[in-house]
Design a protein around this motif. Structure first.
Motif, PDB file in Angstrom:
ATOM      1  N   LEU A  10      47.605  51.761  56.165  1.00 51.51           N
ATOM      2  CA  LEU A  10      47.129  51.254  54.879  1.00 51.51           C
ATOM      3  C   LEU A  10      47.865  51.932  53.723  1.00 51.51           C
ATOM      4  CD1 LEU A  10      43.315  51.041  55.657  1.00 51.51           C
ATOM      5  CD2 LEU A  10      44.865  49.108  55.318  1.00 51.51           C
ATOM      6  N   GLN A  11      48.089  53.234  53.846  1.00 52.34           N
ATOM      7  CA  GLN A  11      48.832  53.952  52.810  1.00 52.34           C
ATOM      8  C   GLN A  11      50.260  53.426  52.710  1.00 52.34           C
ATOM      9  OE1 GLN A  11      48.217  57.969  54.174  1.00 52.34           O
ATOM     10  NE2 GLN A  11      46.456  58.267  52.831  1.00 52.34           N
ATOM     11  N   ASN A  12      50.863  53.104  53.855  1.00 59.12           N
ATOM     12  CA  ASN A  12      52.218  52.549  53.846  1.00 59.12           C
ATOM     13  C   ASN A  12      52.273  51.186  53.155  1.00 59.12           C
ATOM     14  OD1 ASN A  12      53.320  54.765  55.111  1.00 59.12           O
ATOM     15  ND2 ASN A  12      53.182  53.888  57.157  1.00 59.12           N
ATOM     16  N   PRO A  55      39.111  47.413  63.685  1.00 58.02           N
ATOM     17  CA  PRO A  55      37.914  47.969  63.043  1.00 58.02           C
ATOM     18  C   PRO A  55      36.768  46.965  63.144  1.00 58.02           C
ATOM     19  CG  PRO A  55      39.834  48.188  61.627  1.00 58.02           C
ATOM     20  CD  PRO A  55      40.240  47.309  62.768  1.00 58.02           C
ATOM     21  N   SER A  56      35.556  47.492  63.114  1.00 56.36           N
ATOM     22  CA  SER A  56      34.401  46.584  63.078  1.00 56.36           C
ATOM     23  C   SER A  56      34.393  45.887  61.728  1.00 56.36           C
ATOM     24  CB  SER A  56      33.108  47.371  63.289  1.00 56.36           C
ATOM     25  OG  SER A  56      32.933  48.317  62.255  1.00 56.36           O
ATOM     26  N   GLY A  57      33.506  44.902  61.586  1.00 58.99           N
ATOM     27  CA  GLY A  57      33.426  44.146  60.339  1.00 58.99           C
ATOM     28  C   GLY A  57      33.418  45.077  59.138  1.00 58.99           C
ATOM     29  N   PRO A  58      33.921  44.641  58.016  1.00 54.99           N
ATOM     30  CA  PRO A  58      34.075  45.560  56.887  1.00 54.99           C
ATOM     31  C   PRO A  58      32.756  45.925  56.215  1.00 54.99           C
ATOM     32  CG  PRO A  58      34.647  43.342  56.218  1.00 54.99           C
ATOM     33  CD  PRO A  58      34.388  43.294  57.702  1.00 54.99           C
ATOM     34  N   HIS A  59      32.734  47.141  55.709  1.00 56.66           N
ATOM     35  CA  HIS A  59      31.680  47.591  54.805  1.00 56.66           C
ATOM     36  C   HIS A  59      32.273  47.440  53.407  1.00 56.66           C
ATOM     37  CE1 HIS A  59      30.643  49.485  58.608  1.00 56.66           C
ATOM     38  NE2 HIS A  59      29.415  49.631  58.148  1.00 56.66           N
ATOM     39  N   ILE A  60      31.538  46.809  52.502  1.00 59.11           N
ATOM     40  CA  ILE A  60      32.077  46.442  51.197  1.00 59.11           C
ATOM     41  C   ILE A  60      31.188  46.985  50.086  1.00 59.11           C
ATOM     42  CG2 ILE A  60      32.594  44.483  49.677  1.00 59.11           C
ATOM     43  CD1 ILE A  60      33.401  42.940  52.206  1.00 59.11           C
ATOM     44  N   LYS A  61      31.856  47.513  49.048  1.00 58.81           N
ATOM     45  CA  LYS A  61      31.170  48.044  47.866  1.00 58.81           C
ATOM     46  C   LYS A  61      31.892  47.502  46.653  1.00 58.81           C
ATOM     47  CE  LYS A  61      30.808  52.502  45.522  1.00 58.81           C
ATOM     48  NZ  LYS A  61      31.073  53.936  45.667  1.00 58.81           N
ATOM     49  N   ASP A 107      47.656  42.851  59.895  1.00 58.12           N
ATOM     50  CA  ASP A 107      46.843  41.781  60.491  1.00 58.12           C
ATOM     51  C   ASP A 107      45.395  41.881  60.034  1.00 58.12           C
ATOM     52  OD1 ASP A 107      48.897  40.543  62.285  1.00 58.12           O
ATOM     53  OD2 ASP A 107      48.901  42.576  63.120  1.00 58.12           O
ATOM     54  N   TYR A 108      44.882  43.111  59.943  1.00 63.57           N
ATOM     55  CA  TYR A 108      43.495  43.254  59.494  1.00 63.57           C
ATOM     56  C   TYR A 108      43.371  42.873  58.015  1.00 63.57           C
ATOM     57  CZ  TYR A 108      38.684  44.437  59.292  1.00 63.57           C
ATOM     58  OH  TYR A 108      37.323  44.331  59.133  1.00 63.57           O
ATOM     59  N   LEU A 109      44.344  43.236  57.191  1.00 69.32           N
ATOM     60  CA  LEU A 109      44.298  42.855  55.778  1.00 69.32           C
ATOM     61  C   LEU A 109      44.349  41.336  55.604  1.00 69.32           C
ATOM     62  CD1 LEU A 109      46.582  45.618  54.237  1.00 69.32           C
ATOM     63  CD2 LEU A 109      44.093  45.379  53.963  1.00 69.32           C
ATOM     64  N   ARG A 113      41.472  39.100  53.818  1.00 72.88           N
ATOM     65  CA  ARG A 113      41.710  38.093  52.777  1.00 72.88           C
ATOM     66  C   ARG A 113      41.039  36.769  53.120  1.00 72.88           C
ATOM     67  NH1 ARG A 113      46.646  40.891  52.579  1.00 72.88           N
ATOM     68  NH2 ARG A 113      47.648  39.502  54.063  1.00 72.88           N
ATOM     69  N   THR A 114      41.081  36.367  54.386  1.00 75.80           N
ATOM     70  CA  THR A 114      40.426  35.099  54.762  1.00 75.80           C
ATOM     71  C   THR A 114      38.915  35.200  54.625  1.00 75.80           C
ATOM     72  OG1 THR A 114      40.295  35.598  57.124  1.00 75.80           O
ATOM     73  CG2 THR A 114      42.279  34.482  56.352  1.00 75.80           C
ATOM     74  N   LEU A 115      38.348  36.377  54.901  1.00 71.97           N
ATOM     75  CA  LEU A 115      36.894  36.543  54.741  1.00 71.97           C
ATOM     76  C   LEU A 115      36.457  36.380  53.300  1.00 71.97           C
ATOM     77  CD1 LEU A 115      36.058  39.637  56.996  1.00 71.97           C
ATOM     78  CD2 LEU A 115      35.787  37.215  57.546  1.00 71.97           C
ATOM     79  N   LEU A 116      37.296  36.798  52.383  1.00 78.50           N
ATOM     80  CA  LEU A 116      36.933  36.770  50.973  1.00 78.50           C
ATOM     81  C   LEU A 116      37.363  35.499  50.257  1.00 78.50           C
ATOM     82  CD1 LEU A 116      37.854  40.477  50.324  1.00 78.50           C
ATOM     83  CD2 LEU A 116      35.548  39.507  50.245  1.00 78.50           C
ATOM     84  N   ASP A 117      38.021  34.584  50.960  1.00 76.81           N
ATOM     85  CA  ASP A 117      38.535  33.364  50.360  1.00 76.81           C
ATOM     86  C   ASP A 117      37.536  32.222  50.514  1.00 76.81           C
ATOM     87  OD1 ASP A 117      40.015  31.353  49.224  1.00 76.81           O
ATOM     88  OD2 ASP A 117      41.460  31.217  50.862  1.00 76.81           O
ATOM     89  N   PHE A 118      36.530  32.225  49.664  1.00 77.72           N
ATOM     90  CA  PHE A 118      35.541  31.145  49.628  1.00 77.72           C
ATOM     91  C   PHE A 118      35.035  31.031  48.190  1.00 77.72           C
ATOM     92  CE2 PHE A 118      33.153  34.986  50.422  1.00 77.72           C
ATOM     93  CZ  PHE A 118      32.046  34.861  49.605  1.00 77.72           C
ATOM     94  N   GLU A 119      34.480  29.889  47.887  1.00 76.93           N
ATOM     95  CA  GLU A 119      33.919  29.664  46.545  1.00 76.93           C
ATOM     96  C   GLU A 119      32.451  29.710  46.664  1.00 76.93           C
ATOM     97  OE1 GLU A 119      35.590  29.557  43.652  1.00 76.93           O
ATOM     98  OE2 GLU A 119      37.399  29.814  44.778  1.00 76.93           O
TER      99      GLU A 119
END
Length: 119
Positions: A10-12, A55-61, A107-109, A113-119
């Protein structure tokens, strides 16, 4: 391997990352598409067996959607209030199906992005 490898990848990618005290890799992410486009969020992942297992499903804040608990479909189903890595995060139960050997944080990123792409 594990969280250190996930954090390094992720840092890379230029993401600001840190290891939370309870074994979560955290990073800031700007939502590129959908309802929350342009919003900066924090994502926390448990990548203990990364890259062999995603990783398991994301934790989001912060909380982006209402807590719905189990069941239902994306985007509103399966949003949990697990209070980890801190109480400000919500857990999105979204397994990465189809993860195979050789997959990376890229691949995870893309999956995120697909998880967050909804209206």
């Amino acid at each position: 391997m594990g969280n250190q490898e996930l954090m390094s990848q992720l840092q890379n990618k230029g993401l600001e990352t840190w290891m939370h005290t309870n074994n979560f890799v955290c990073f800031k992410f700007i939502v590129p598409l959908g309802r929350f486009k342009g919003q900066e969020i924090e994502v926390a992942l448990q990548g203990n067996q990364f890259p062999m297992i995603p990783p398991s499903g994301p934790h989001i804040k912060p909380h982006l959607l209402p807590i719905t608990g189990g069941g239902g479909t994306h985007p509103f189903g399966g949003i949990h209030d697990r209070k980890v890595p801190t109480p400000e995060y919500q857990y999105w139960s979204r397994p990465f199906r189809g993860w195979t050997s050789g997959m990376t944080a890229d691949d995870y990123l893309a999956f995120l992005r697909t998880l967050l792409d909804f209206e």
